[in-house]
Design a protein around this motif. Structure first.
Motif, PDB file in Angstrom:
ATOM      1  N   THR A 288      -3.062  -5.194  -6.930  1.00 39.96           N
ATOM      2  CA  THR A 288      -2.305  -5.735  -5.809  1.00 39.96           C
ATOM      3  C   THR A 288      -3.062  -6.945  -5.271  1.00 39.96           C
ATOM      4  O   THR A 288      -4.253  -6.834  -4.950  1.00 39.96           O
ATOM      5  CB  THR A 288      -2.147  -4.681  -4.698  1.00 39.96           C
ATOM      6  OG1 THR A 288      -1.551  -3.501  -5.250  1.00 39.96           O
ATOM      7  CG2 THR A 288      -1.266  -5.213  -3.567  1.00 39.96           C
ATOM      8  N   HIS A 290      -3.681  -9.888  -2.504  1.00 41.26           N
ATOM      9  CA  HIS A 290      -3.481 -10.245  -1.095  1.00 41.26           C
ATOM     10  C   HIS A 290      -4.043 -11.646  -0.843  1.00 41.26           C
ATOM     11  O   HIS A 290      -5.170 -11.949  -1.257  1.00 41.26           O
ATOM     12  CB  HIS A 290      -4.198  -9.249  -0.182  1.00 41.26           C
ATOM     13  CG  HIS A 290      -3.763  -7.830  -0.372  1.00 41.26           C
ATOM     14  ND1 HIS A 290      -2.608  -7.323   0.170  1.00 41.26           N
ATOM     15  CD2 HIS A 290      -4.332  -6.809  -1.072  1.00 41.26           C
ATOM     16  CE1 HIS A 290      -2.477  -6.049  -0.162  1.00 41.26           C
ATOM     17  NE2 HIS A 290      -3.511  -5.718  -0.925  1.00 41.26           N
ATOM     18  N   GLU A 354       4.215  -7.850   1.616  1.00 41.93           N
ATOM     19  CA  GLU A 354       3.181  -6.854   1.912  1.00 41.93           C
ATOM     20  C   GLU A 354       3.790  -5.447   1.987  1.00 41.93           C
ATOM     21  O   GLU A 354       3.180  -4.466   1.554  1.00 41.93           O
ATOM     22  CB  GLU A 354       2.471  -7.215   3.214  1.00 41.93           C
ATOM     23  CG  GLU A 354       1.577  -8.451   3.054  1.00 41.93           C
ATOM     24  CD  GLU A 354       1.115  -9.034   4.391  1.00 41.93           C
ATOM     25  OE1 GLU A 354       1.599  -8.576   5.448  1.00 41.93           O
ATOM     26  OE2 GLU A 354       0.274  -9.956   4.361  1.00 41.93           O
ATOM     27  N   GLN A 357       4.581  -4.240  -1.583  1.00 46.65           N
ATOM     28  CA  GLN A 357       3.321  -3.918  -2.262  1.00 46.65           C
ATOM     29  C   GLN A 357       2.867  -2.503  -1.895  1.00 46.65           C
ATOM     30  O   GLN A 357       2.450  -1.729  -2.760  1.00 46.65           O
ATOM     31  CB  GLN A 357       2.234  -4.925  -1.878  1.00 46.65           C
ATOM     32  CG  GLN A 357       2.394  -6.295  -2.519  1.00 46.65           C
ATOM     33  CD  GLN A 357       1.341  -7.275  -2.029  1.00 46.65           C
ATOM     34  OE1 GLN A 357       1.029  -7.331  -0.830  1.00 46.65           O
ATOM     35  NE2 GLN A 357       0.782  -8.042  -2.940  1.00 46.65           N
ATOM     36  N   GLN A 358       2.959  -2.177  -0.610  1.00 52.19           N
ATOM     37  CA  GLN A 358       2.558  -0.840  -0.158  1.00 52.19           C
ATOM     38  C   GLN A 358       3.497   0.226  -0.722  1.00 52.19           C
ATOM     39  O   GLN A 358       3.052   1.275  -1.209  1.00 52.19           O
ATOM     40  CB  GLN A 358       2.582  -0.786   1.375  1.00 52.19           C
ATOM     41  CG  GLN A 358       2.190   0.572   1.932  1.00 52.19           C
ATOM     42  CD  GLN A 358       2.213   0.603   3.449  1.00 52.19           C
ATOM     43  OE1 GLN A 358       2.030  -0.418   4.116  1.00 52.19           O
ATOM     44  NE2 GLN A 358       2.447   1.781   4.028  1.00 52.19           N
ATOM     45  N   GLU A 362       2.819   3.592  -3.194  1.00 52.77           N
ATOM     46  CA  GLU A 362       3.256   4.942  -2.819  1.00 52.77           C
ATOM     47  C   GLU A 362       4.178   5.536  -3.880  1.00 52.77           C
ATOM     48  O   GLU A 362       4.159   6.741  -4.128  1.00 52.77           O
ATOM     49  CB  GLU A 362       3.975   4.898  -1.461  1.00 52.77           C
ATOM     50  CG  GLU A 362       3.044   4.590  -0.291  1.00 52.77           C
ATOM     51  CD  GLU A 362       3.798   4.344   1.013  1.00 52.77           C
ATOM     52  OE1 GLU A 362       5.049   4.334   0.992  1.00 52.77           O
ATOM     53  OE2 GLU A 362       3.126   4.157   2.052  1.00 52.77           O
TER      54      GLU A 362
END
Length: 455
Positions: A288, A290, A354, A357-358, A362
């Motif tokens: 991921t 950022h 964002e 991505q989270q 999950e």
């Protein structure tokens, strides 16, 4: 609309997002030039072993629709109604994604999609240069050097603005970071992947159910298979990097075959070239990305994986990148300068990137572990019942992300609320027989406003 003298933009990367953006912007009147480090996939062997088949959802289809290319792409797509879960013991079971066949996703091979979009980009007027690997950029002078890796020859260009659609390993991002730190941070997953293939049957037919995404969940690891229109399935095994089993303990084709015989016995006979493909295809990393900033004033901007690479477990990387393309094209129409357009694009898309991505991280836990868990399946049953009762308020997570245009950030916030409601209502229950529907109605109406676009 931006009034620059040249109306010229240079896109780095002629993959999926770069090609789609070229179509959208060419049709707005921009002069678009694409630079791609690889050869033309329409005439050269496509890079295999690293694709992870693509799941095209409504967000991506909407972007294709806006570019006028949906029909051309969908001609090679295969419908997937849901997850076909293959437990260790017992028969495979289909878990539908939506309420019916109007709520499905579509499997498409990366090469088919890339070649289609590339051709349509050229048809729209874009100019494409292959074998051009970005080497250095002087942003102040508007000068960039590319290298042709076939003969190491440099190719220099003048540019007005660069757009980075060159993927997770973006060369433009590296150049921007040297000019002005982007606070880049990459979180690698402690798992990697290996790509294999199920060939068609002797008569060219699919050897397992065609209209599903197949999952073999095994707790800390899993195998998936997505259909292709020629009757094959692209199989992807996700394993930890260390431990047992892992890529550290499964290094040879023979070891891979033993792993499949033990953990995926119904899949093993379907993959005749398992040993060869295992040894020829390197493991792919999962991470991921950022960044604090996506643009350098009006000189450069990043989108798609170059700005916000994510793990593939929600099937939204391409869909999110396509949504980026539509958003950037829209901001270029709405703003007066490139710098303002890029800043508005970043403000618009960064919170949503964002969020997905989270959610992608999950979803890995859900796919490899929870899809076979009785508590999860009961919550899923309640979720469907609540959607049937209050379809504009209780909208399942997967529906918001996959079948609607709900901003990812809104979907994430509502998902967190809904998960708590489901967990609380099913705690200690093994069926829906004793659910207090009146209390649930009060909770749903108090906590979940009507969602725009839900029906």
């Amino acid at each position: 609309m931006i009034a620059t003298p040249s109306r010229s933009l240079s896109i780095i990367g002629a993959g999926l997002a770069g090609s789609l953006l070229a179509i959208l912007l060419s049709r707005q009147g921009w002069r678009i030039t694409l630079y791609e480090r690889r050869g033309d996939p329409r005439i050269s062997d496509y890079e295999s072993g690293r694709s992870i088949n693509l799941a095209l959802a409504e967000r991506g289809r909407n972007a294709l629709r806006q570019a006028g290319v949906e029909d051309a792409v969908m001609a090679k797509a295969v419908m997937m109604r849901g997850r076909m879960v293959h437990p260790r013991d017992g028969a495979a079971q289909l878990q539908r994604y939506g309420r019916d066949d109007s709520e499905v996703i579509w499997s498409i091979h990366r090469k088919d999609l890339n070649t289609t979009l590339l051709q349509l980009a050229e048809d729209a007027g874009a100019c494409v240069h292959f074998h051009r690997r970005l080497h250095t950029v002087d942003f102040d002078a508007g000068y960039a050097r590319f290298i042709d890796d076939r003969d190491d020859q440099p190719h220099d260009i003048r540019f007005d603005t660069l757009i980075g659609a060159d993927g997770a390993g973006s060369a433009l991002r590296a150049a921007m970071n040297r000019k002005q730190p982007l606070d880049e941070r990459i979180e690698f997953l402690d798992h990697s992947y290996k790509e294999l293939e199920i060939p068609p049957g002797p008569d060219g037919s699919f050897r397992i159910e065609a209209n599903a995404l197949h999952i073999w969940p095994r707790g800390h690891y899993m195998c998936i298979a997505l259909p292709n229109d020629e009757g094959t399935f692209t199989v992807t095994l996700f394993l930890p990097n260390t431990g047992d089993p892992s890529f550290a303990t499964t290094t040879t084709g023979a070891q891979a075959e033993a792993l499949f015989a033990r953990d995926f016995p119904d899949a093993l006979p379907l993959i005749p070239n398992l040993r060869r493909d295992w040894e020829e295809h390197p493991p792919g990393l999962l991470g991921t990305l950022h960044l604090t900033h996506w643009h350098l004033q009006g000189r450069a901007v990043l989108l798609g994986d170059a700005a916000h690479a994510m793990v593939p477990f929600h099937g939204q990387g391409m869909n999110c990148a396509f949504e980026d393309c539509v958003a950037l094209a829209g901001h270029l129409l709405q703003q007066d300068t490139l710098a303002e357009a890029f800043a508005a694009f970043e403000r618009d898309r960064k919170p949503n990137a964002e969020a997905i991505q989270q959610m992608a991280l999950e979803n890995y836990l859900e796919m490899r572990d929870r899809v076979a868990d009785p508590a999860f399946l009961l919550q899923r049953e309640l979720e469907q019942a609540l959607q049937a009762r209050w379809p504009t308020r209780f909208v399942p997570h997967y529906t918001m992300v996959t079948f609607l245009h709900t901003p990812y950030a809104v979907a994430l916030a509502r998902t967190d609320l809904q998960r708590r409601i489901l967990e609380d209502a099913t705690a200690g229950q093994d069926s829906l027989d004793h659910i207090d529907w009146d209390a649930l109605e009060r909770i749903v109406h108090a906590q979940l406003p009507v969602l725009e676009g839900a029906h």
